[in-house]
Design an enzyme around this catalytic site. Sequence first.
Site, PDB file in Angstrom:
ATOM      1  N   SER A 225      10.343  21.326   1.055  1.00  0.00           N
ATOM      2  CA  SER A 225      11.250  22.386   1.469  1.00  0.00           C
ATOM      3  C   SER A 225      10.814  22.950   2.809  1.00  0.00           C
ATOM      4  O   SER A 225       9.628  23.185   3.044  1.00  0.00           O
ATOM      5  CB  SER A 225      11.252  23.514   0.422  1.00  0.00           C
ATOM      6  OG  SER A 225      11.810  24.689   0.952  1.00  0.00           O
ATOM      7  N   LYS A 226      11.769  23.198   3.702  1.00  0.00           N
ATOM      8  CA  LYS A 226      11.435  23.779   5.003  1.00  0.00           C
ATOM      9  C   LYS A 226      10.893  25.193   4.846  1.00  0.00           C
ATOM     10  O   LYS A 226      10.192  25.686   5.712  1.00  0.00           O
ATOM     11  CB  LYS A 226      12.675  23.788   5.899  1.00  0.00           C
ATOM     12  CG  LYS A 226      13.073  22.405   6.387  1.00  0.00           C
ATOM     13  CD  LYS A 226      14.225  22.467   7.362  1.00  0.00           C
ATOM     14  CE  LYS A 226      14.564  21.078   7.889  1.00  0.00           C
ATOM     15  NZ  LYS A 226      15.672  21.107   8.862  1.00  0.00           N
ATOM     16  N   ARG A 227      11.237  25.845   3.751  1.00  0.00           N
ATOM     17  CA  ARG A 227      10.737  27.204   3.541  1.00  0.00           C
ATOM     18  C   ARG A 227       9.242  27.197   3.254  1.00  0.00           C
ATOM     19  O   ARG A 227       8.528  28.147   3.572  1.00  0.00           O
ATOM     20  CB  ARG A 227      11.490  27.866   2.378  1.00  0.00           C
ATOM     21  CG  ARG A 227      10.898  29.205   1.978  1.00  0.00           C
ATOM     22  CD  ARG A 227      11.672  29.847   0.851  1.00  0.00           C
ATOM     23  NE  ARG A 227      12.985  30.280   1.269  1.00  0.00           N
ATOM     24  CZ  ARG A 227      13.832  30.950   0.478  1.00  0.00           C
ATOM     25  NH1 ARG A 227      13.487  31.220  -0.766  1.00  0.00           N
ATOM     26  NH2 ARG A 227      15.011  31.327   0.908  1.00  0.00           N
ATOM     27  N   HIS A 228       8.757  26.113   2.664  1.00  0.00           N
ATOM     28  CA  HIS A 228       7.363  26.103   2.230  1.00  0.00           C
ATOM     29  C   HIS A 228       6.542  25.044   2.972  1.00  0.00           C
ATOM     30  O   HIS A 228       5.909  25.316   3.965  1.00  0.00           O
ATOM     31  CB  HIS A 228       7.298  25.889   0.713  1.00  0.00           C
ATOM     32  CG  HIS A 228       7.999  26.956  -0.047  1.00  0.00           C
ATOM     33  ND1 HIS A 228       7.584  28.268  -0.051  1.00  0.00           N
ATOM     34  CD2 HIS A 228       9.120  26.919  -0.818  1.00  0.00           C
ATOM     35  CE1 HIS A 228       8.401  28.994  -0.798  1.00  0.00           C
ATOM     36  NE2 HIS A 228       9.331  28.206  -1.279  1.00  0.00           N
TER      37      HIS A 228
END
Length: 473
Positions: A240-243
């Site tokens: 995930s780009k968030r993590h």
Amino acid sequence: MIVRTRFAPSPTGYLHIGGARTALFAWLFARHHNGEFVLRVEDTDIERSTEASVKAITDGLSWLGLDVDKGPIFQSDRVDRYRDLLQQLLQNGNAYHCYCSREQLDQERQQQKAQGLKPRYSGRCRDLAGTHHQEAKEPVIRFRNPSQGVVVFEDQVRGRIAISNQELDDLVIARANGMPTYNFAVVADDLDMEISHVIRGDDHINNTPRQINILEALGARPPIYAHVPMIVNSDGQRLSKRHEAVSVLEYKEQGFLPEALRNYLIRLGWSAGDQEIFSLKEMIEKFDILNVNGAAAAFDIDKLRWFNQHYIKNADVSRLSLELAHRLKGDGVDINSGPALINVVEVLQERCETLVELTNKSKYFFEEFEEYDEIAAKKHLRSSAEKILISLRDEFILVDAWEVFAIKEVVYRVAENNAVKLGKIAQPLRVAVSGNSATPPIDETVALVGKDRTISRIGRALKYIEDRQRGAA
């Protein structure tokens, strides 16, 4: 044959972990075979491509130590060449103009889905002469994919792959505005740049049979392909780009060393026996694309931090001192208001997983900390420590040569005079001078904090104990 690999990112974002690993594998393969590594920027999507992304990609490669032999080469500079090759395909009958409207294509797909068929282009314009459609506007160009036969290639990671041409429709190779699509531009680039080995993510594996057919239509021999499996998170899902899938340069900001990230990435799906730590020289000597595991590799931030701690422990002290200086200055810390940075690094480098941790653990040597760690203060700055801290302060005032040996003597003497173990002395003193209960050896810590700061901070701790007693009364 000259081994020539390429890394071909789109400049629509940063260089993320997956791209960095692909670039590393391609770079190592080229270096192992004394070949060349080409950086190609696939920027035909003009609206989404940015100079900032190009810079982020090149800076990320540079930080990782992946030097480029040719490039960056921009696809946007090669449009005329693409058009020449497109014309060549049109003239030899391997491509044709398609005049179907978007509405026609959508209707066609809906009908195929309703019949339970795989949506694909029907070939409506495949055998129609273009002169019959002169009134139509802005046709696209489609590749005339062979209708019979099988595309077979030996993938260096996945093994033998065979795809029937009947599974492949006539894909668009040039848009209505004349710009080539991804699959055609890639083929033209690999052809002209004489790429011998294409090492890329397995999300491109479905494109490979199509690209092989186009290359053969142009009279070229396809390169050797190796499709590297994706990197997933601990749940087996795409990063995930968030993590996890952040920019490589974000890991730099988070305090990871490039050699640590490089070492971690090569171990994501590749192995050479049980060896974990590889120098760059060893990576080049031992890397073989055939040893890449075909299964997806799981990203583990704790493992990356383990690698980073190893490299920080073994890093040159002068190098770490420069890194520390840069980060402390960036946080507004006056590095001239404390001990020599090299001395701070020497006592801390085995205790830190990242450069950020090293920076944060260094600050109390140069400036006052705002508050005590709550748990540490509650446990060690108690009324029972008051007498000990007073004794330490009084003894420290008398010390002329502020050195580790003299400080150690004071600590031992106060412990003996108060008939307590060293821990009863060291922990209250540690919290008093640093704000928390975890520091390097107490004598080294106090020596680096300095005489005036140590005496002042013991006074601050005594006042803290007094205020707590008053509040409890």
